[in-house]
Design a protein around this motif. Sequence first.
Motif, mmCIF file in Angstrom:
data_model
loop_
_atom_site.group_PDB
_atom_site.id
_atom_site.type_symbol
_atom_site.label_atom_id
_atom_site.label_comp_id
_atom_site.label_asym_id
_atom_site.label_seq_id
_atom_site.Cartn_x
_atom_site.Cartn_y
_atom_site.Cartn_z
ATOM 1 N N LYS A 1 35.394 37.882 45.936
ATOM 2 C CA LYS A 1 35.869 38.519 46.949
ATOM 3 C C LYS A 1 34.641 38.772 47.984
ATOM 4 O O LYS A 1 34.455 39.478 48.887
ATOM 5 C CB LYS A 1 36.163 40.013 46.585
ATOM 6 C CG LYS A 1 37.489 40.091 45.628
ATOM 7 C CD LYS A 1 38.034 41.409 45.341
ATOM 8 C CE LYS A 1 38.606 41.899 46.794
ATOM 9 N NZ LYS A 1 39.106 43.398 46.450
ATOM 10 N N CYS B 1 40.094 36.185 50.626
ATOM 11 C CA CYS B 1 39.121 37.275 50.632
ATOM 12 C C CYS B 1 38.373 37.511 51.969
ATOM 13 O O CYS B 1 37.664 38.393 52.029
ATOM 14 C CB CYS B 1 38.334 37.167 49.437
ATOM 15 S SG CYS B 1 36.932 35.632 49.729
ATOM 16 N N TRP C 1 41.022 34.303 41.784
ATOM 17 C CA TRP C 1 40.104 34.794 42.737
ATOM 18 C C TRP C 1 38.921 35.154 41.701
ATOM 19 O O TRP C 1 39.016 34.878 40.667
ATOM 20 C CB TRP C 1 40.487 36.177 43.197
ATOM 21 C CG TRP C 1 40.867 37.113 42.248
ATOM 22 C CD1 TRP C 1 41.872 37.355 41.526
ATOM 23 C CD2 TRP C 1 39.846 38.437 42.044
ATOM 24 N NE1 TRP C 1 41.850 38.470 40.628
ATOM 25 C CE2 TRP C 1 40.573 39.179 40.863
ATOM 26 C CE3 TRP C 1 38.635 38.848 42.453
ATOM 27 C CZ2 TRP C 1 40.256 40.293 40.496
ATOM 28 C CZ3 TRP C 1 38.247 40.043 41.927
ATOM 29 C CH2 TRP C 1 38.839 40.696 40.849
#
Lengths: 267, 254
Positions: B54, B73, B51
């Motif tokens: 986000k 996200c 990730w």
Amino acid sequence: MVQAKAPFGVDAPGRASVGKRTLRTDRWWYQPNATAVLLTIWVAYATVRVFWRQYYFAAEYDYLSPFTSPCVSASCAPGSSSLGVWFGTFPVFLPYAIITLVFLLGFRTTCYYYRKAYYRAFARTPSACAVPEPHKRYHGETRFPLIIQNAHRYFFYVAVLISLVNTYDVIHSLFHGIGLGTLIMAANVVLLWAYTLGCHACRHAIGGQLRHFSKHPLRYKMWKGVSKLTNKHMQFTGTTLGTLMFTDWYVWMLSAKVFADPFYIHF
Amino acid sequence: MGYTAHFRVWRGDANGGGLVDYDVEVNPGEVVLDVIHRIQAEQAGDLAVRWNCKAGKCGSCSMEINGYPRLACMTRMSIYRQDEIINVTPMRTFPVIKDLVTDVSFNFEKLLSIPAFAPPPGLQPGEYRMQQEDVERSQEFRKCIECFLCQDVCHVIRDHEENKKQFAGPRMFIRLAELDMHPLDVADREIAAQEDFGLGFCNITKCCTEVCPAGIKITDNAIIPMKERVVDRKYDPLPFWRRRRRVEERASAQ
């Protein structure tokens, strides 16, 4: 000795296998199955109607079913051959509109949106997104017979001519009078034009093939207009199937004198 | 009000693995990635997940949530029932590295195999001049965040590993379309799209468009127009005049 089937697809070595066909929990199966049922009903209805060769022309109102247009055989009912008689008597197994039906079928079958619909509904390649297809090998549209899908534009050219014939049928019926049937036929024709002109082959021919829109401002404007129809192509794809069926059914009912056309005004 | 959700997260590596159960707290307004992070923080410190932003802009947190390819996200927990089991797996078209992280190098290798933008000979950077209407089609494709969800969902490679050699995938088709529609690109992308990148394998089932988090109309604006351009060049015997005009257009661009 029976050999175990080698894992393939999402269960291929190195991938995250979960031991289930799919983890989707929504009703992913609904749309392809509903499409399969609706398309089957439509094809069955259309097949019966084109081979039946009865109740396709309501002479009292000059309404001709779109499934039988143009009726240019000597076998056609009196008054239904508004474009003239081009052929002699057809044998009983030949639909009256055979020359247009072949191209209309080709146009719809090779249409990019119908392809999506029947590939999902019947070929199951795939049924729904991220749902494994059942086939071990897949070649797509790279070889015969599916490579024929590339002929879509030729069916489009003929479909434009057929839409002109359908438009002529509505105008011709107006010389006789106007009624609810005229409105139904006109609505069908408007939607058929929206479907035909929103075709991706049309969008490409109008301007999609260009590299420099700035050098072709008129075609750029037309391309933008066609693109609006293309954005709604899926809706027109389904709607026109319904309006074609309903228009034919309405002419059938009038022709069989099940009911009369309400609000009809003779000119 | 918060609640306890039941998650089943795929744990393992290229040698194998399976779904592992976690009961985890969910608070209002959270997305799936928040919950994955809570599992990582409180119950499974070694859970691997990729990730970055986000915010749906970096394309890192691609995974499959209840079997559907999504950005974790951008997937709100509120779209699921509170009593629903949430299955989270890595993208299942690519080899697993660990847990939710996959090896997506296939996509970068395919991208590298597409010849770069080729301006007309003699035209130097800084001398490019073009009209807005000529570049706006290509601009849509620049929204791609390279999350590779379209590649993940495409059944041509998802269900057929053997097609990976011949088929580049939807992400590469929008790259080819972007270049082919660019007013100053003079390379021949159309024949290559069909013969080198496997455009003919695509059967227009539109899953790539369905899952694209950037909202790019991959099928309608890239794949189908490219298919029509390929028909011009390879299959349609009649429009020689059209082909001639394209050659002239390219020549005038040079």
